[in-house]
Design a protein around this motif. Structure first.
Motif, PDB file in Angstrom:
ATOM      1  N   LEU A  20     -19.077 -11.504 -10.055  1.00  0.00           N
ATOM      2  CA  LEU A  20     -18.812 -11.573  -8.793  1.00  0.00           C
ATOM      3  C   LEU A  20     -17.361 -11.820  -8.256  1.00  0.00           C
ATOM      4  O   LEU A  20     -16.652 -12.445  -9.214  1.00  0.00           O
ATOM      5  CB  LEU A  20     -19.568 -13.115  -8.281  1.00  0.00           C
ATOM      6  N   VAL A  21     -17.052 -11.182  -7.267  1.00  0.00           N
ATOM      7  CA  VAL A  21     -15.681 -11.011  -6.865  1.00  0.00           C
ATOM      8  C   VAL A  21     -15.308 -12.206  -5.855  1.00  0.00           C
ATOM      9  O   VAL A  21     -14.315 -12.947  -6.013  1.00  0.00           O
ATOM     10  CB  VAL A  21     -15.052  -9.712  -6.469  1.00  0.00           C
ATOM     11  N   ALA A  22     -16.034 -12.195  -4.625  1.00  0.00           N
ATOM     12  CA  ALA A  22     -15.855 -13.142  -3.757  1.00  0.00           C
ATOM     13  C   ALA A  22     -17.157 -13.175  -2.937  1.00  0.00           C
ATOM     14  O   ALA A  22     -17.909 -12.129  -2.858  1.00  0.00           O
ATOM     15  CB  ALA A  22     -14.608 -12.809  -2.682  1.00  0.00           C
ATOM     16  N   ALA A  23     -17.495 -14.200  -2.362  1.00  0.00           N
ATOM     17  CA  ALA A  23     -18.719 -14.111  -1.394  1.00  0.00           C
ATOM     18  C   ALA A  23     -18.419 -15.260  -0.185  1.00  0.00           C
ATOM     19  O   ALA A  23     -17.702 -15.915  -0.411  1.00  0.00           O
ATOM     20  CB  ALA A  23     -20.013 -14.864  -2.321  1.00  0.00           C
ATOM     21  N   ILE A  24     -19.019 -14.751   0.665  1.00  0.00           N
ATOM     22  CA  ILE A  24     -18.923 -15.761   2.088  1.00  0.00           C
ATOM     23  C   ILE A  24     -20.193 -15.750   2.873  1.00  0.00           C
ATOM     24  O   ILE A  24     -21.213 -14.689   2.927  1.00  0.00           O
ATOM     25  CB  ILE A  24     -18.040 -14.752   3.016  1.00  0.00           C
ATOM     26  N   THR A  25     -20.738 -16.908   3.040  1.00  0.00           N
ATOM     27  CA  THR A  25     -22.070 -17.106   3.901  1.00  0.00           C
ATOM     28  C   THR A  25     -21.716 -16.997   5.357  1.00  0.00           C
ATOM     29  O   THR A  25     -20.783 -16.839   5.765  1.00  0.00           O
ATOM     30  CB  THR A  25     -22.646 -18.568   3.369  1.00  0.00           C
ATOM     31  N   ASN A  26     -22.977 -16.975   6.279  1.00  0.00           N
ATOM     32  CA  ASN A  26     -22.873 -16.980   7.628  1.00  0.00           C
ATOM     33  C   ASN A  26     -22.115 -18.393   8.076  1.00  0.00           C
ATOM     34  O   ASN A  26     -21.929 -18.508   9.295  1.00  0.00           O
ATOM     35  CB  ASN A  26     -24.102 -16.625   8.292  1.00  0.00           C
ATOM     36  N   GLY A  27     -22.103 -19.389   7.301  1.00  0.00           N
ATOM     37  CA  GLY A  27     -21.661 -20.630   7.534  1.00  0.00           C
ATOM     38  C   GLY A  27     -19.991 -20.812   7.132  1.00  0.00           C
ATOM     39  O   GLY A  27     -19.337 -21.758   7.357  1.00  0.00           O
ATOM     40  N   GLU A  28     -19.422 -19.594   6.762  1.00  0.00           N
ATOM     41  CA  GLU A  28     -18.215 -19.194   6.363  1.00  0.00           C
ATOM     42  C   GLU A  28     -17.823 -20.277   5.014  1.00  0.00           C
ATOM     43  O   GLU A  28     -16.660 -20.263   4.815  1.00  0.00           O
ATOM     44  CB  GLU A  28     -17.178 -19.506   7.589  1.00  0.00           C
ATOM     45  N   SER A  29     -18.649 -20.563   4.146  1.00  0.00           N
ATOM     46  CA  SER A  29     -18.387 -20.945   2.939  1.00  0.00           C
ATOM     47  C   SER A  29     -18.087 -19.995   2.096  1.00  0.00           C
ATOM     48  O   SER A  29     -18.712 -18.762   2.162  1.00  0.00           O
ATOM     49  CB  SER A  29     -19.692 -21.479   2.428  1.00  0.00           C
ATOM     50  N   ILE A  30     -16.919 -19.858   1.361  1.00  0.00           N
ATOM     51  CA  ILE A  30     -16.402 -19.006   0.614  1.00  0.00           C
ATOM     52  C   ILE A  30     -16.199 -19.400  -0.969  1.00  0.00           C
ATOM     53  O   ILE A  30     -15.743 -20.431  -1.106  1.00  0.00           O
ATOM     54  CB  ILE A  30     -14.744 -18.381   1.268  1.00  0.00           C
ATOM     55  N   ASN A  31     -16.476 -18.165  -1.678  1.00  0.00           N
ATOM     56  CA  ASN A  31     -16.359 -18.590  -3.069  1.00  0.00           C
ATOM     57  C   ASN A  31     -15.501 -17.418  -3.747  1.00  0.00           C
ATOM     58  O   ASN A  31     -16.013 -16.305  -3.562  1.00  0.00           O
ATOM     59  CB  ASN A  31     -17.658 -18.499  -3.782  1.00  0.00           C
ATOM     60  N   TYR A  32     -14.502 -17.398  -4.560  1.00  0.00           N
ATOM     61  CA  TYR A  32     -13.863 -16.502  -5.334  1.00  0.00           C
ATOM     62  C   TYR A  32     -13.885 -16.446  -6.946  1.00  0.00           C
ATOM     63  O   TYR A  32     -13.917 -17.603  -7.237  1.00  0.00           O
ATOM     64  CB  TYR A  32     -12.392 -16.565  -4.910  1.00  0.00           C
ATOM     65  N   ALA A  33     -13.947 -15.545  -7.286  1.00  0.00           N
ATOM     66  CA  ALA A  33     -13.690 -15.655  -9.003  1.00  0.00           C
ATOM     67  C   ALA A  33     -12.364 -15.993  -9.246  1.00  0.00           C
ATOM     68  O   ALA A  33     -11.379 -15.902  -8.670  1.00  0.00           O
ATOM     69  CB  ALA A  33     -13.576 -13.976  -9.457  1.00  0.00           C
ATOM     70  N   ASP A  34     -12.116 -16.791 -10.363  1.00  0.00           N
ATOM     71  CA  ASP A  34     -10.867 -17.425 -10.715  1.00  0.00           C
ATOM     72  C   ASP A  34      -9.798 -16.456 -10.806  1.00  0.00           C
ATOM     73  O   ASP A  34      -8.653 -16.612 -10.321  1.00  0.00           O
ATOM     74  CB  ASP A  34     -10.948 -18.160 -11.914  1.00  0.00           C
TER      75      ASP A  34
END
Length: 121
Positions: A47-61
Motif C-alpha cells: 500500500l502506498v496511500a489510501a483515502i476514504t470518502n470521509g477523507e481519512s488518509i493513510n500513507y506508507a512510511d
C-alpha cells in the motif's frame, strides 16, 4: 462492470515529480475507499496511500512527506502527487477502489491495470 483507468506514469529523474490519476466508471453510486498500491520487481505489492470518502488518509512510511493522495468524490477519481521521487519508488502503481456501490448491486472491490513509474538515478 466497473473500470478503473489510470494515467500519469512514466520515466523521471531522481528528485522529480509525477502525478497519477485514476478514474472509476460504471454506474457507481459511491466508493468507500480509493488507494494506490505498488509492486516492484521481485517484491510484494504494498500500500502506498489510501483515502476514504470521509477523507481519512493513510500513507506508507516510505512516502510520508513526499506523496499526497487526494480524491474528487463527484468524479470518482483519485490522484497521487509524487514529489522528491527516488529510484526505490520505481514500480508498477495500481489503483484500488474498495466498497464500490453500484446501482442494483452490492458493494465490491476493483483494481486498475497498473501504470509503470520509473525513477532513474
Amino acid at each position: 462492470q466497473v473500470q478503473l483507468v489510470e494515467s500519469g506514469g512514466g520515466l523521471v529523474q531522481t528528485g522529480g515529480s509525477l502525478r497519477l490519476s485514476c478514474a472509476a466508471s460504471g454506474s457507481i453510486v459511491s466508493i468507500y475507499q480509493m488507494a494506490w498500491y505498488r509492486q516492484a520487481p521481485g517484491k510484494q505489492r504494498e500500500l502506498v496511500a489510501a483515502i476514504t470518502n470521509g477523507e481519512s488518509i493513510n500513507y506508507a512510511d516510505s512516502v510520508k512527506g513526499r506523496f499526497t493522495i487526494s480524491r474528487d468524490i463527484a468524479k470518482n477519481t483519485v490522484y497521487l502527487q509524487m514529489n522528491s521521487l527516488k529510484p526505490e519508488d520505481t514500480a508498477v502503481y495500481s489503483c484500488y477502489a474498495g466498497g464500490v456501490l453500484r446501482y442494483g448491486s452490492g458493494r465490491s472491490n476493483y483494481w486498475g491495470q497498473g501504470t509503470q513509474v520509473t525513477v532513474s538515478s
